[in-house]
Scaffold this active site. Structure first.
Site, short mmCIF file in Angstrom:
data_model
loop_
_atom_site.label_atom_id
_atom_site.label_comp_id
_atom_site.label_asym_id
_atom_site.label_seq_id
_atom_site.Cartn_x
_atom_site.Cartn_y
_atom_site.Cartn_z
CG HIS A 1 -1.56 1.34 1.44
ND1 HIS A 1 -2.58 1.83 0.65
CD2 HIS A 1 -1.27 2.34 2.33
CE1 HIS A 1 -2.91 3.04 1.06
NE2 HIS A 1 -2.13 3.38 2.07
CG HIS B 1 0.63 6.51 -0.14
ND1 HIS B 1 -0.29 7.54 -0.24
CD2 HIS B 1 0.14 5.67 0.80
CE1 HIS B 1 -1.29 7.33 0.62
NE2 HIS B 1 -1.06 6.19 1.25
CD GLU C 1 -4.38 6.72 2.25
OE1 GLU C 1 -4.49 5.73 1.50
OE2 GLU C 1 -3.38 6.92 2.96
CB SER D 1 -2.38 -0.20 -2.70
OG SER D 1 -3.22 0.28 -1.66
FE LIG Z 1 -2.18 5.33 2.88
#
Ligand SMILES: [Fe+2]
Length: 295
Positions: free
Chosen positions: A162, A167, A208, A227
């Site tokens: 993730h 990111h 997010e 993700s």
């Molecule tokens: Fe995150």
């Protein structure tokens, strides 16, 4: 309590200095003593991290690299269909390895020449003000452990997949990286916990779990969606609402299941105009006005 606290398994440092990650009984690795020991050892590296020094190297096992390989491959296929072109271009720019888990030090070495971002190790939850605040300086706190090998396409917590696939790829985009920095500057500027939480919720619903109209269809740019092997197939069917600061900052979310409410920007320009401009100069008073409007 702010919901994100439950997102990460708690990390405890015992009196004798040992570090223990407290996995929930429902965690896929709960009953695996080898995995539990790995989690404790990896968390201990972050607990012992000295700021200003290189990020500690995790000696990943072949089994851990295999999990990365499987997920990287599957997500790359999904990204071509569901990720914004800005995210896909940034992924190409960054050039993460697909065959092995990169070290966070290496991720920073790839990112820094592009957008100035570097990665810092985190054992688990980082206090909100620290997590967001250092974004303004181009630092991103990241966990280093990987999900349990029995469920390569699922994790209840933000693992290195993730943090890095979600990111770091976004942080390789100049425009997304600027938004991360602005979120950090906003978090530093506000004084009350309520305003900080409001800003972090906007971060949640944008960087997010954000989606936008791109190439004439709904695509994702949020790291949480990009993700998540399961969520990426589902987001187009969620309750999609227009981008709205007051709504994002006050909408409740449940981190233990798929997001059922998502907010759509009409374009990256639109996201920058609404959210970027807000983060660039909001203060406590501006936040309280919006919270008042939302009632
Ligand atoms: Fe995150």
């Amino acid at each position: 309590m702010f919901e994100e606290a439950q997102y990460f398994a708690p990390v405890a440092t015992r009196d004798d200095g040992t570090v223990e990650v407290e996995l929930a009984a429902s965690h896929p690795g709960f009953a695996d003593p080898v995995y539990r020991a790995r989690r404790n050892a990896i968390a201990a590296l972050a607990v012992g991290y000295v700021p200003g020094t290189p990020v500690p190297t995790v000696d990943y096992t072949e089994q851990e690299h295999e999990v990365w390989r499987i997920v990287s491959r599957e997500l790359a296929i999904k990204h071509r269909k569901y990720a914004t072109v800005e995210y896909q271009d940034a992924t190409d720019r960054l050039g993460l390895p697909g065959e092995r888990i990169p070290q966070l030090q290496e991720v920073g070495d790839l990112l820094e020449p592009l957008t100035g971002f570097r990665y810092l190790p985190a054992a688990g939850l980082v206090p909100l003000r620290d997590f967001y605040g250092v974004l303004a300086d181009g630092f991103f706190h990241s966990t280093q452990y990987i999900r349990h090998h029995s469920t390569p396409l699922y994790t209840p917590e933000p693992d290195v997949i993730h943090e890095v696939i979600g990111h770091a790829n976004a942080l390789a985009s100049d425009r997304y990286a600027r938004l991360y920095r602005l979120a950090g500057s906003a978090a530093r500027r506000v004084e009350s916990e309520q305003a900080l939480e409001f800003i972090s919720k906007i971060f949640w619903f944008t960087l997010e779990f954000g989606v936008m109209t791109d190439q004439g269809e709904l695509r994702a740019y949020g790291a949480g969606i990009l993700s998540s092997y399961g969520e990426i197939e589902e987001f187009r069917g969620m309750d999609i609402r227009p981008l709205d600061l007051a709504a994002m900052g006050t909408t409740h979310y449940d981190i233990t299941k798929y997001q059922d409410v998502l907010f759509r920007a009409e374009s990256l320009d639109h996201l920058e105009d609404v959210v970027g401009e807000f983060w660039a100069d909001c203060d406590d008073e501006a936040v309280f006005r919006l919270i008042g409007d939302a009632r």
